[in-house]
Scaffold this active site. Structure first.
Site, PDB file in Angstrom:
ATOM      1  N   HIS A  62     -44.736  -8.719  80.462  1.00 37.46           N
ATOM      2  CA  HIS A  62     -44.996  -9.588  79.316  1.00 37.46           C
ATOM      3  C   HIS A  62     -43.686 -10.058  78.697  1.00 37.46           C
ATOM      4  CE1 HIS A  62     -46.292 -10.125  74.921  1.00 37.46           C
ATOM      5  NE2 HIS A  62     -46.565 -11.235  75.566  1.00 37.46           N
ATOM      6  N   HIS A  79     -46.688  -4.212  73.203  1.00 39.82           N
ATOM      7  CA  HIS A  79     -47.976  -4.853  72.908  1.00 39.82           C
ATOM      8  C   HIS A  79     -49.082  -4.237  73.751  1.00 39.82           C
ATOM      9  CE1 HIS A  79     -44.592  -7.795  72.639  1.00 39.82           C
ATOM     10  NE2 HIS A  79     -45.002  -7.801  71.381  1.00 39.82           N
TER      11      HIS A  79
END
Ligand code: FES
Length: 130
Positions: A62, A79
């Protein structure tokens, strides 16, 4: 045979690798961190008697945070993406949309474990070998 341009780098040994405990290493250079794992169950691309020894880039696909091995998953603290180390690093939860690059291994007769390539692009790089 190793892939084009990749070094064969010793990253651990059968004698010191513990099931369920990830070991960090640098590959293919000092700026890239990987995680060596003994899963305790067979994995795609797994080596060793139980076919359970695998390695991955530790940079989350990510935004590049460092993943950790917890509860049979590779988890990103930023996250909360999660990756399955038994299935080529497939992402199954979170914001990451691509697999963690798997790092193919070789184990020699003395039990030394070598990283020999990277399958997929390490996060943040235009190419794996700088
Ligand atoms: Fe890993 Fe965002 S950097 S989930």
């Amino acid at each position: 045979a190793p892939s084009l341009g990749y070094p064969a780098t010793r990253i651990g040994s059968l004698g010191t690798l513990k099931e369920g405990v990830g070991q960090y290493f640098a590959y293919p250079d000092d700026a890239a961190q990987g995680l060596l794992l003994k899963l305790g169950k067979p994995a795609i691309g797994g080596l060793g008697k139980e076919r359970d020894i695998v390695a991955f880039s530790a940079a989350c696909t990510h935004m590049g945070c460092g993943v950790a091995y917890k509860g049979e998953r590779l988890q990103c603290p930023c996250h909360y993406s999660m990756f399955d180390p038994a299935k080529n690093g497939q992402v199954y939860q979170g914001l990451a949309s691509s697999y963690l690059p798997q790092i193919p291994l070789r184990i020699d007769a003395a039990g030394d474990i070598y990283a020999v390539a990277v399958e997929g692009l390490i996060w943040g790089r235009a190419r794996n070998i700088l």
